[in-house]
Write a protein that holds these residues in place. Structure first.
Motif, PDB file in Angstrom:
ATOM      1  N   ILE A  59      30.921 -20.791  21.113  1.00 37.65           N
ATOM      2  CA  ILE A  59      31.990 -21.356  20.287  1.00 37.65           C
ATOM      3  C   ILE A  59      33.332 -20.858  20.824  1.00 37.65           C
ATOM      4  O   ILE A  59      33.532 -19.651  21.005  1.00 37.65           O
ATOM      5  CB  ILE A  59      31.835 -20.951  18.811  1.00 37.65           C
ATOM      6  N   LEU A  60      34.238 -21.788  21.101  1.00 34.69           N
ATOM      7  CA  LEU A  60      35.578 -21.456  21.583  1.00 34.69           C
ATOM      8  C   LEU A  60      36.593 -21.633  20.460  1.00 34.69           C
ATOM      9  O   LEU A  60      36.474 -22.560  19.659  1.00 34.69           O
ATOM     10  CB  LEU A  60      35.962 -22.357  22.761  1.00 34.69           C
ATOM     11  N   GLU A  61      37.568 -20.751  20.419  1.00 28.16           N
ATOM     12  CA  GLU A  61      38.634 -20.868  19.426  1.00 28.16           C
ATOM     13  C   GLU A  61      39.951 -21.129  20.144  1.00 28.16           C
ATOM     14  O   GLU A  61      40.270 -20.471  21.127  1.00 28.16           O
ATOM     15  CB  GLU A  61      38.733 -19.600  18.586  1.00 28.16           C
ATOM     16  N   GLY A  62      40.683 -22.120  19.684  1.00 24.69           N
ATOM     17  CA  GLY A  62      41.950 -22.473  20.327  1.00 24.69           C
ATOM     18  C   GLY A  62      42.801 -23.307  19.403  1.00 24.69           C
ATOM     19  O   GLY A  62      42.551 -23.380  18.192  1.00 24.69           O
ATOM     20  N   LYS A  63      43.795 -23.973  19.983  1.00 21.59           N
ATOM     21  CA  LYS A  63      44.753 -24.729  19.173  1.00 21.59           C
ATOM     22  C   LYS A  63      44.792 -26.189  19.588  1.00 21.59           C
ATOM     23  O   LYS A  63      44.686 -26.519  20.767  1.00 21.59           O
ATOM     24  CB  LYS A  63      46.146 -24.111  19.318  1.00 21.59           C
ATOM     25  N   VAL A  64      44.951 -27.067  18.602  1.00 22.37           N
ATOM     26  CA  VAL A  64      45.146 -28.494  18.863  1.00 22.37           C
ATOM     27  C   VAL A  64      46.607 -28.688  19.263  1.00 22.37           C
ATOM     28  O   VAL A  64      47.522 -28.412  18.480  1.00 22.37           O
ATOM     29  CB  VAL A  64      44.814 -29.344  17.614  1.00 22.37           C
ATOM     30  N   THR A  65      46.842 -29.157  20.495  1.00 24.33           N
ATOM     31  CA  THR A  65      48.198 -29.224  21.033  1.00 24.33           C
ATOM     32  C   THR A  65      48.791 -30.629  21.076  1.00 24.33           C
ATOM     33  O   THR A  65      50.003 -30.779  21.068  1.00 24.33           O
ATOM     34  CB  THR A  65      48.225 -28.647  22.465  1.00 24.33           C
TER      35      THR A  65
END
Length: 251
Positions: free
Chosen positions: A123-129
């Protein structure tokens, strides 16, 4: 004569060893195009980073080859003495310099990490850009940033019901799983829905594992039928038969 021959042989052997050591040292510090090298930052400004690669060889990383992030400020992100890895993109033996790309090195490392995350189901955690749109300007999905890489999330995998506005996820932090690595030159595909489904399944499993007769719940009525009502009590809905709704007769 024997002593002279012995002395000359020892001297020749020593010179051969010294020459071999010099040759080996030279080979160690010879860099080639496409090679991954490591060095220490000697100097930097907003235009480039200068790296000590050893044996009087200096690596130069221009601003465009530092990062895919155009907003990155070199003097804020790095400092003299930092160790840095980069890919050799061009050499100049006469000047003793090599043009390097940290961006390519990061992308190479990220590809390996992305492939590993795909294989392991990480599972990767990041931001919707960004909101990805088609030629007609209709939103077709989201652009998601993680591992210094941009992924594409189809609208059907955003976790937003069909017909609702997916742009409300713009700027939010999300968890995803990679579902497709993508062809060369195309972004890998990720899914928010897959993670949400797995989290919900885990929550439901934990609920059933701890459920006991006699437990009391407070829930919200979700629907009413002729034979009773359905009540949400967390990860599942419970059905209350009309015979269990009241001790009194009612409509």
């Amino acid at each position: 004569i024997e002593e002279a021959i012995k002395a000359m042989s020892e001297n020749l052997e020593k010179n051969t060893e010294d020459f071999g050591a010099m040759l080996n040292e030279s080979e160690i510090h010879t860099v080639k195009t496409g090679q991954l090298v490591k060095g220490v930052i000697l100097g930097l400004d907003d235009r480039e980073i200068r790296v000590d690669l050893g044996s009087n060889l200096t690596g130069i990383i221009s601003a465009s080859e530092v990062s895919d992030d155009s907003s990155l400020k070199i003097t804020d992100a790095f400092k003299i003495g930092d160790e840095i890895e980069a890919i050799v993109i061009k050499t100049n033996d006469q000047e003793g310099t090599a043009n390097l790309s940290k961006r390519q090195a990061d992308n190479r490392a990220n590809k390996s990490r992305i492939a590993e995350a795909f294989e392991n189901g990480t599972i990767l955690e990041g931001k919707v850009t960004e909101i990805a749109k088609n030629k007609e300007g209709v939103a077709k999905g989201l652009i998601f940033a993680a591992l210094s890489t941009k992924f594409f999330i189809p609208a059907s995998q955003t976790g937003i019901p069909k017909g609702e506005d997916i742009s409300k996820l713009l700027g939010t932090t999300q968890k995803v799983k990679i579902t497709e690595l993508g062809a060369p030159g195309k972004r890998a595909v990720a899914s928010i829905s897959v993670v949400l489904k797995e989290e919900r399944n885990a929550e439901i499993e934990a609920f059933w594992n701890t459920l006991q007769v006699g437990q009391v719940f407070e829930g919200t009525v979700k629907s009413i039928t002729d034979y009773g009502v359905f009540v949400n009590i967390g990860p599942v809905d419970g059905m209350v038969h009309k015979s269990e709704l009241s001790w009194q007769r009612f409509r």
